[in-house]
Design an enzyme around this catalytic site. Sequence first.
Site, PDB file in Angstrom:
ATOM      1  N   GLU A 144       5.369   8.746  -8.615  1.00  0.00           N
ATOM      2  CA  GLU A 144       4.660   8.642  -7.340  1.00  0.00           C
ATOM      3  C   GLU A 144       5.707   8.318  -6.277  1.00  0.00           C
ATOM      4  OE1 GLU A 144       0.991   6.241  -5.134  1.00  0.00           O
ATOM      5  OE2 GLU A 144       1.708   5.585  -7.104  1.00  0.00           O
ATOM      6  N   GLU A 237      -3.956   3.134   3.513  1.00  0.00           N
ATOM      7  CA  GLU A 237      -4.220   2.420   2.270  1.00  0.00           C
ATOM      8  C   GLU A 237      -4.635   0.990   2.636  1.00  0.00           C
ATOM      9  OE1 GLU A 237      -2.144   2.703  -2.012  1.00  0.00           O
ATOM     10  OE2 GLU A 237      -0.869   1.831  -0.467  1.00  0.00           O
TER      11      GLU A 237
END
Length: 255
Positions: A144, A237
């Site tokens: 990621e 986020e």
Amino acid sequence: MFSLSLLLLCVPLVSSTPHMHKHYVRVDTAPLSGQYDSVNVGQYSLLNNLWGENGAASGSQTSQITSMKGSTIAWKTNWTWTGGNGVKSFANIQLNTGINQQLSTISNMPSTWHWSQSNTGAVVADVAYDLFTSDTPGGSNTNEIMIWLANVNSGPISAQYNAAGHAVPISKNISIEGHKWNLYSGSNGYNQVYSFLLTSGTVKSFQGDIYPFLSHLIDNEGMSTSQYLTTAQAGTEATSGKAKFTTSAYSLTIN
């Protein structure tokens, strides 16, 4: 008998220069509020993605597309979360075209992202690109890669922390696309996570190529060019607090 001047008046005038227009695309602007609600438009999907909502004492999030012109999309999300630990949601735009290519076949990933976020009270959040790679097309995540344009009282995943509890970067002051970044590395329990964080400030208007971040990992951290880019997302986020996030223009292309 018609005169020449009258005949000329009867002939429609046609410009020799074509007009180039970016046409607005009809989009579904209905708000999304469910945990995994999504809507597709053009090459993108808007994902509400409240993947960690069960970790909150209370809260909610609503996201919606506001417009799309050519390959540029605009959207917004409002979220509020209280209690618990960890990320609650990641409202994001996902690119659906050009992915599942090996990194060796990608030459550039030009992107534009103009955004703003108004926070209420104590907010813990970040605004970031979020990329995933795999050993196979559409396979399980191996890496990621996050590119943080804003860090609001939050912090990256890291294998090392100092005595004050702050993440320790594996590399500092990396120059990419006109900004300085620190690179952090660690595991989320499922895959390796690399996070590029600005050394200071935020970038609310990004215009450049995000492939050099992958190139840095290839050249310096041993990431294989045989890896496939399986996911390319960008969004807010949220961990806790209350915020209104607005993207006035976003685009991403993989070449």
